[in-house]
Design an enzyme around this catalytic site. Sequence first.
Site, PDB file in Angstrom:
ATOM      1  N   LYS A   4      -8.835  15.630  28.615  1.00 56.03           N
ATOM      2  CA  LYS A   4     -10.007  16.162  27.911  1.00 56.03           C
ATOM      3  C   LYS A   4     -11.099  16.885  28.724  1.00 56.03           C
ATOM      4  O   LYS A   4     -12.146  17.572  28.479  1.00 56.03           O
ATOM      5  CB  LYS A   4     -10.464  14.892  27.548  1.00 56.03           C
TER       6      LYS A   4
ATOM      7  N   ARG B 114      -8.029   2.165  35.572  1.00 56.90           N
ATOM      8  CA  ARG B 114      -9.115   2.818  34.499  1.00 56.90           C
ATOM      9  C   ARG B 114      -8.550   3.533  32.863  1.00 56.90           C
ATOM     10  O   ARG B 114      -9.058   3.007  32.191  1.00 56.90           O
ATOM     11  CB  ARG B 114      -8.909   4.111  35.385  1.00 56.90           C
TER      12      ARG B 114
HETATM   13  P1  ADP Z   1     -11.372   9.433  34.384  1.00 57.44           P
HETATM   14  O1  ADP Z   1     -11.694   9.581  32.917  1.00 57.44           O
HETATM   15  O2  ADP Z   1     -10.240  10.249  34.601  1.00 57.44           O
HETATM   16  O3  ADP Z   1     -11.783   7.828  34.508  1.00 57.44           O
HETATM   17  P2  ADP Z   1     -14.091  10.650  34.863  1.00 57.44           P
HETATM   18  O4  ADP Z   1     -14.495  11.742  35.430  1.00 57.44           O
HETATM   19  O5  ADP Z   1     -14.446  10.852  33.165  1.00 57.44           O
HETATM   20  O6  ADP Z   1     -12.412  10.449  34.644  1.00 57.44           O
HETATM   21  O7  ADP Z   1     -15.770   9.411  34.840  1.00 57.44           O
HETATM   22  C1  ADP Z   1     -14.564   8.974  36.201  1.00 57.44           C
HETATM   23  C2  ADP Z   1     -15.774   7.529  36.749  1.00 57.44           C
HETATM   24  O8  ADP Z   1     -16.592   7.930  37.086  1.00 57.44           O
HETATM   25  C3  ADP Z   1     -15.346   6.263  35.741  1.00 57.44           C
HETATM   26  O9  ADP Z   1     -13.929   6.199  36.801  1.00 57.44           O
HETATM   27  C4  ADP Z   1     -16.236   5.918  36.300  1.00 57.44           C
HETATM   28  O10 ADP Z   1     -16.215   4.828  37.258  1.00 57.44           O
HETATM   29  C5  ADP Z   1     -16.951   6.491  36.128  1.00 57.44           C
HETATM   30  N1  ADP Z   1     -18.151   6.604  34.281  1.00 57.44           N
HETATM   31  C6  ADP Z   1     -17.504   7.857  34.007  1.00 57.44           C
HETATM   32  N2  ADP Z   1     -18.634   8.166  32.829  1.00 57.44           N
HETATM   33  C7  ADP Z   1     -18.865   6.501  33.000  1.00 57.44           C
HETATM   34  C8  ADP Z   1     -19.606   6.004  31.680  1.00 57.44           C
HETATM   35  N3  ADP Z   1     -19.838   7.028  30.547  1.00 57.44           N
HETATM   36  N4  ADP Z   1     -19.919   5.101  31.771  1.00 57.44           N
HETATM   37  C9  ADP Z   1     -19.826   4.438  33.116  1.00 57.44           C
HETATM   38  N5  ADP Z   1     -19.342   4.570  33.854  1.00 57.44           N
HETATM   39  C10 ADP Z   1     -18.712   5.994  34.092  1.00 57.44           C
END
Ligand code: ADP
Length: 207
Positions: free
Chosen positions: A24, A155
Amino acid sequence: MTLRPTQDGAASRLLIVGPQGSGKGTQGIRIAEAFGIPAISTGDVFRGAVAAGTELGLQVQAIIAAGDLVSDELTSAVVRDRLAQPDAAHGFLLDGYPRNLAQVRSLDEFLDGRGQELDAVIELDVPRDESIARLSLRATEQGRTDDTEEVIANRLAIYERETSPILDVYRDRGIVDVIDGLGSLDEITDRVIAALEARGMSRPAAA
Ligand code: ADP
C-alpha cells in the site's frame, strides 16, 4: 453504485488500506502522483520524526519498534496538522490512518468541520502468505527495525483486530473498492486508477 460528487469538483480524498506487506505504501505514492495529490503516510511521518530525533520521534520510537500503535490522540493530532497544510486542500491520499474505529471518528469529525468527506477507500487485497513473504524480503532489503518476525506477527494481529473493522464502516458508505494486490506494480496501479475513474474521479491533464 452511486456517484457522489465532491463539493469542490476536482478534489480526491482517498484512503488506501491493506495488511502489512500488501504494497500500500508503494501504490499509495503512485496513485497520489497520478491524481496530483499528496500521499500522507503516518508510518513515514513517525519514522521521519524518529530519524530526525524530534520530540515526536522520541515519544513514538519504542512503540513503533514493538509494532504497537501510537496513541489515537497523538496520531490524530499529527494527521490534522498535516491535512491543514495548503497542499492537502484539494485532496490527499492517506496511508496508515485511520487504523481503528476511534481514528475513523476523529477523521470524520475533522473533515465534517471542513465540509469534506472521504471519496474512496482502496482496499488492497493480498493473501496472508504473500504479505508475510514480502515483509521478510523487505526486512532483508531495508532493515526496518519493525520487520522482525515477532513484530510482524504483532502488526498483522493488530491489523486483523483493529483495522479490518474500519472497512465495514466505509463499505456501509459505499466507498470501498477492493483491488487485487497480486501482479506487477503497473498492473495494480492501473487497476486502482480504473476503479477511481469509474467513481468519477479525474486525473489532472498531462502537462
Ligand atoms: P505497517 O502498516 O507496515 O505496520 P506503517 O509504516 O504504516 O507500517 O506504520 C509503522 C508504525 O507506525 C506502526 O506499527 C505504528 O506503530 C505506527 N503507526 C502508523 N500509523 C498509525 C496510526 N494510524 N495509529 C497508530 N500508530 C500508527
